[in-house]
Write an enzyme that holds these catalytic residues in place. Sequence first.
Site, mmCIF file in Angstrom:
data_model
loop_
_atom_site.group_PDB
_atom_site.id
_atom_site.type_symbol
_atom_site.label_atom_id
_atom_site.label_comp_id
_atom_site.label_asym_id
_atom_site.label_seq_id
_atom_site.Cartn_x
_atom_site.Cartn_y
_atom_site.Cartn_z
ATOM 1 N N HIS A 1 -9.264 -8.198 1.887
ATOM 2 C CA HIS A 1 -8.449 -8.129 3.104
ATOM 3 C C HIS A 1 -9.054 -9.036 4.168
ATOM 4 O O HIS A 1 -10.265 -9.054 4.363
ATOM 5 C CB HIS A 1 -8.375 -6.683 3.596
ATOM 6 C CG HIS A 1 -7.581 -5.812 2.678
ATOM 7 N ND1 HIS A 1 -6.384 -5.249 3.040
ATOM 8 C CD2 HIS A 1 -7.788 -5.462 1.392
ATOM 9 C CE1 HIS A 1 -5.904 -4.568 2.007
ATOM 10 N NE2 HIS A 1 -6.740 -4.681 1.004
ATOM 11 N N LYS B 1 -0.856 -0.659 -4.216
ATOM 12 C CA LYS B 1 -2.270 -0.455 -3.889
ATOM 13 C C LYS B 1 -2.557 0.987 -3.497
ATOM 14 O O LYS B 1 -1.808 1.591 -2.743
ATOM 15 C CB LYS B 1 -2.642 -1.393 -2.734
ATOM 16 C CG LYS B 1 -3.999 -1.142 -2.108
ATOM 17 C CD LYS B 1 -4.231 -2.101 -0.956
ATOM 18 C CE LYS B 1 -5.499 -1.765 -0.214
ATOM 19 N NZ LYS B 1 -5.431 -0.490 0.494
ATOM 20 N N THR C 1 0.856 -1.189 0.000
ATOM 21 C CA THR C 1 0.000 0.000 0.000
ATOM 22 C C THR C 1 0.891 1.238 0.000
ATOM 23 O O THR C 1 1.786 1.350 0.832
ATOM 24 C CB THR C 1 -0.881 0.007 1.258
ATOM 25 O OG1 THR C 1 -1.495 -1.272 1.380
ATOM 26 C CG2 THR C 1 -1.942 1.074 1.167
ATOM 27 N N HIS D 1 -11.405 -3.879 -0.620
ATOM 28 C CA HIS D 1 -10.975 -3.475 0.719
ATOM 29 C C HIS D 1 -12.187 -3.472 1.640
ATOM 30 O O HIS D 1 -13.285 -3.143 1.218
ATOM 31 C CB HIS D 1 -10.329 -2.087 0.678
ATOM 32 C CG HIS D 1 -9.583 -1.770 1.937
ATOM 33 N ND1 HIS D 1 -10.229 -1.390 3.094
ATOM 34 C CD2 HIS D 1 -8.266 -1.822 2.247
ATOM 35 C CE1 HIS D 1 -9.327 -1.207 4.054
ATOM 36 N NE2 HIS D 1 -8.131 -1.466 3.567
ATOM 37 N N ARG D 2 -11.957 -3.838 2.915
ATOM 38 C CA ARG D 2 -13.087 -3.995 3.839
ATOM 39 C C ARG D 2 -13.221 -2.827 4.819
ATOM 40 O O ARG D 2 -13.679 -3.012 5.943
ATOM 41 C CB ARG D 2 -12.962 -5.320 4.599
ATOM 42 C CG ARG D 2 -11.684 -5.449 5.418
ATOM 43 C CD ARG D 2 -11.642 -6.764 6.188
ATOM 44 N NE ARG D 2 -10.461 -6.840 7.052
ATOM 45 C CZ ARG D 2 -10.310 -7.719 8.033
ATOM 46 N NH1 ARG D 2 -11.253 -8.607 8.278
ATOM 47 N NH2 ARG D 2 -9.222 -7.724 8.776
ATOM 48 N N LYS E 1 2.233 4.692 0.833
ATOM 49 C CA LYS E 1 2.117 5.617 1.967
ATOM 50 C C LYS E 1 2.971 6.858 1.682
ATOM 51 O O LYS E 1 3.947 6.748 0.954
ATOM 52 C CB LYS E 1 2.616 4.944 3.256
ATOM 53 C CG LYS E 1 1.999 3.589 3.560
ATOM 54 C CD LYS E 1 0.601 3.698 4.124
ATOM 55 C CE LYS E 1 0.042 2.310 4.467
ATOM 56 N NZ LYS E 1 -1.333 2.362 4.958
#
Length: 468
Positions: free
Chosen positions: A318, A192, A164, A285-286, A166
């Site tokens: 996820h 991601k 992911t 994604h949750r 950042k």
Amino acid sequence: SVGFKAGVKEYKLTYYTPEYQTKDTDILAAFRVTPQPGVPPEEAGAAVAAESSTGTWTTVWTDGLTSLDRYKGRCYRIERVVGEKDQYIAYVAYPLDLFEEGSVTNMFTSIVGNVFGFKALRALRLEDLRVPTAYIKTFQGPPHGIQVERDKLNKYGRPLLGCTIKPKLGLSAKNYGRAVYECLRGGLDFTKDDENVNSQPFMRWRDRFLFCAEALFKAQTETGEIKGHYLNATAGTCEEMMKRAIFARELGVPIVMHDYLTGGFTANTSLAHYCRDNGLLLHIHRAMHAVIDRQKNHGMHFRVLAKALRMSGGDHIHAGTVVGKLEGERDITLGFVDLLRDDFVEQDRSRGIYFTQDWVSLPGVLPVASGGIHVWHMPALTEIFGDDSVLQFGGGTLGHPWGNAPGAVANRVALEACVKPRNEGRDLAREGNEIIREACKWSPELAAACEVWKEIVFNFAAVDVLDK
């Protein structure tokens, strides 16, 4: 007389039917019920069955215009929860005709709609659902599934690696694309968008899509491997979401992403249908799940949300890590990981699985392990999740002291270093640290990563634990 009699009668007279034999076509639900003081468990269980199907608080004369026996939900079994005061598992069977075909939205509106605000209950949690094969066949499910994804990516015999980007918010599109390129060039399969990256003033979605596509095609050319970046298509309207997915397809990228709980099941199912028709993989994604599933006595367990996602459609979701910073107890996590991946899962209360679930021909979903994981976790993750998974390191890639690409190299080396000895029969649970140390000797990037994160642990007890 048989005529209509006004008034209020106990739910259990109509909706508690312990003699009922469940049908193969019934949707079965296991609810954790905490009744108010003085409310017997049979009445509480029957109330849940009634309020989530045909019942209301009083007798109505229009009941006589239909066959309640055909359409009502039935509480057919109640078990006391050992070790918990005033908690019961109530099993409810719903006739299939109560639900619209191919609609997770309608299924949840019935089963977990109004009933959760019911005054006779102190708390209520949906622990599990058995979805009958007849209902499953009305869903498309995941756009592609595990095997098709491996074939598209030409990657076999190991977990896939992700990262992911950042900081999750604040980067410009060009700097964001640069981070994507460095991670993919270093050896990751995917990068991601964070779940809250949509289209904000500092980075509009179209700019991000363009720079990320450029980054992944450049990395693809240089490495000879197929790469992907989960472009988050989640938006304020379904029309805008579809516009973003269409633009991603026009760019020729392999995968898009959706926040399925905040975006909603209707939007998610529409996007999944588009993705299958147009050859896009769909990463899910949750975000918001813990609002629903974190409390042990109220809400809905994540295994139900996972089943619903497999029906609605998604190729990745996820699923916690067991070892990182986010919630996930091992047996429970592996229980719903199997529910995502396997064609048939047996009832197993030791893993929190209340019902045997047959998915017939619905494709599987890859579980994504992410949240506070780094290279020292690699042996455990490889052991726990196996090959059919995505291991996603955000800070565990971008926090490398030498930069993003060396961080990606460290992760890829650690993964390859774990897969080989596992295939040779070595015990990763016991020898994992030694295997990683051995690999450090020929990978300075991995050695630097191991040094940075050697002290990091997240020692908190899991909230989501099995009943005694």
